[in-house]
Write a protein that holds these residues in place. Structure first.
Motif, PDB file in Angstrom:
ATOM      1  N   UNK A   1       1.132  -1.269  -0.428  1.00 27.62           N
ATOM      2  CA  UNK A   1      -0.639   0.208  -0.408  1.00 27.62           C
ATOM      3  C   UNK A   1       0.825   1.216  -0.014  1.00 27.62           C
ATOM      4  N   UNK A   2       0.491   1.958  -0.574  1.00 30.61           N
ATOM      5  CA  UNK A   2       1.317   3.481  -0.804  1.00 30.61           C
ATOM      6  C   UNK A   2       1.069   4.145   0.336  1.00 30.61           C
ATOM      7  N   UNK A   3       2.020   4.800   1.240  1.00 30.49           N
ATOM      8  CA  UNK A   3       1.736   5.507   2.311  1.00 30.49           C
ATOM      9  C   UNK A   3       2.884   6.596   1.775  1.00 30.49           C
ATOM     10  N   UNK A   4       2.727   7.914   2.307  1.00 26.97           N
ATOM     11  CA  UNK A   4       3.256   8.534   2.396  1.00 26.97           C
ATOM     12  C   UNK A   4       3.343   9.504   4.510  1.00 26.97           C
ATOM     13  N   UNK A   5       5.229   9.734   4.318  1.00 26.46           N
ATOM     14  CA  UNK A   5       5.020  10.667   5.409  1.00 26.46           C
ATOM     15  C   UNK A   5       5.156  11.946   5.486  1.00 26.46           C
ATOM     16  N   UNK A   6       3.913  12.449   6.097  1.00 31.08           N
ATOM     17  CA  UNK A   6       3.369  14.424   5.908  1.00 31.08           C
ATOM     18  C   UNK A   6       4.440  15.092   6.707  1.00 31.08           C
ATOM     19  N   UNK A   7       4.710  15.810   5.353  1.00 32.70           N
ATOM     20  CA  UNK A   7       5.134  16.971   5.353  1.00 32.70           C
ATOM     21  C   UNK A   7       5.299  17.726   6.930  1.00 32.70           C
ATOM     22  N   UNK A   8       4.226  17.932   7.910  1.00 33.31           N
ATOM     23  CA  UNK A   8       4.181  19.169   8.931  1.00 33.31           C
ATOM     24  C   UNK A   8       4.238  18.342  10.136  1.00 33.31           C
ATOM     25  N   UNK A   9       4.762  17.029   9.715  1.00 31.10           N
ATOM     26  CA  UNK A   9       5.013  16.165  11.137  1.00 31.10           C
ATOM     27  C   UNK A   9       6.689  15.275  11.849  1.00 31.10           C
ATOM     28  N   UNK A  10       7.264  15.397  12.547  1.00 27.18           N
ATOM     29  CA  UNK A  10       8.274  16.197  12.429  1.00 27.18           C
ATOM     30  C   UNK A  10       8.544  14.419  13.372  1.00 27.18           C
ATOM     31  N   UNK A  11       7.792  13.682  13.660  1.00 24.77           N
ATOM     32  CA  UNK A  11       8.203  12.288  14.417  1.00 24.77           C
ATOM     33  C   UNK A  11       7.514  11.184  12.916  1.00 24.77           C
ATOM     34  N   UNK A  12       7.520  10.607  13.417  1.00 27.54           N
ATOM     35  CA  UNK A  12       6.935   8.996  12.462  1.00 27.54           C
ATOM     36  C   UNK A  12       5.387   9.670  12.161  1.00 27.54           C
ATOM     37  N   UNK A  13       4.895   9.877  11.765  1.00 24.62           N
ATOM     38  CA  UNK A  13       3.609  10.367  10.715  1.00 24.62           C
ATOM     39  C   UNK A  13       2.989   9.674   9.701  1.00 24.62           C
ATOM     40  N   UNK A  14       2.874   8.517   9.294  1.00 24.64           N
ATOM     41  CA  UNK A  14       2.679   8.113   7.569  1.00 24.64           C
ATOM     42  C   UNK A  14       1.159   7.620   8.008  1.00 24.64           C
ATOM     43  N   UNK A  15       0.814   8.205   6.671  1.00 26.56           N
ATOM     44  CA  UNK A  15      -0.708   7.992   5.756  1.00 26.56           C
ATOM     45  C   UNK A  15      -0.651   7.475   4.082  1.00 26.56           C
ATOM     46  N   UNK A  16      -2.505   7.683   4.416  1.00 27.67           N
ATOM     47  CA  UNK A  16      -2.172   6.730   3.119  1.00 27.67           C
ATOM     48  C   UNK A  16      -3.225   8.710   2.279  1.00 27.67           C
ATOM     49  N   UNK A  17      -3.188   8.545   0.753  1.00 28.16           N
ATOM     50  CA  UNK A  17      -3.910  10.142   0.630  1.00 28.16           C
ATOM     51  C   UNK A  17      -5.142  10.234   1.001  1.00 28.16           C
ATOM     52  N   UNK A  18      -5.317  11.613   1.359  1.00 27.94           N
ATOM     53  CA  UNK A  18      -6.915  12.172   1.979  1.00 27.94           C
ATOM     54  C   UNK A  18      -7.036  13.332   1.658  1.00 27.94           C
ATOM     55  N   UNK A  19      -8.682  13.732   1.538  1.00 31.71           N
ATOM     56  CA  UNK A  19      -8.700  15.282   1.730  1.00 31.71           C
ATOM     57  C   UNK A  19      -9.991  15.739   1.923  1.00 31.71           C
TER      58      UNK A  19
END
Length: 165
Positions: A27-45
């Motif tokens: 599954x595609x996951x992206x590390x959120x650019x606005x979170x300094x810690x590990x905060x991966x998520x899938x696309x959403x909006x």
């Protein structure tokens, strides 16, 4: 003195989420650019006014990953809207304090393209890096307040993308 708003009286923000899986069932996951810690998520909006959820899902995918709609196949959408609540300390800081969390319709998309089509350096980047992940690893890597939502999404979709990979 400012009045505090009871989060339970606020509405949920209408949104979509995308589970994008590749031929290996990752599954595609992206590390959120606005979170300094590990905060991966899938696309959403968010869903724009008058926009259909499927259209919003494909738009969000493109905006966040650079992946065009013709590089995916829509496999399924969640049977119901799924919700999560923001932690109390985030309610007044995100979305101008108008929402208690998100109400999301999730879409399962099969990736038909090449990894070279992924471009997270978009006009308004949300991710600092990306990876293909096992669903269980992604669930462990999401911020805790979204974990049960991700578990529900994968419980519904996992049999479909394993079969379709």
């Amino acid at each position: 003195m400012t009045a505090t708003v009871d989060p339970l009286k606020l509405p949920y923000r209408p949104c979509v989420g995308v589970v994008l899986f590749n031929p290996q069932g990752l599954v595609f996951a992206g590390q959120r650019i606005d979170n300094p810690g590990p905060a991966w998520q899938m696309p959403q909006g968010g869903i724009d006014k008058g926009e259909k959820p499927k259209v919003a899902a494909l738009r969000e995918l493109g905006e966040e990953t650079g992946i065009p709609a013709d590089a995916v196949e829509v496999v399924a959408k969640s049977a119901d809207w799924l919700t999560y609540d923001l932690p109390d300390d985030l309610v007044g800081r995100i979305w101008k304090g108008r929402y208690r969390g998100q109400k999301q319709r999730w879409f399962l998309l099969k990736f038909l393209g090449e990894d070279s089509q992924v471009n997270i350096a978009t006009a308004h980047p949300e991710f600092s890096r990306w990876a293909w992940m096992e669903p269980d690893r992604l669930i462990e890597s999401i911020v805790p307040f979204k974990r049960s939502l991700y578990e529900a999404v994968f419980a519904e979709f996992r049999p479909l993308f394993r079969a379709g990979s």
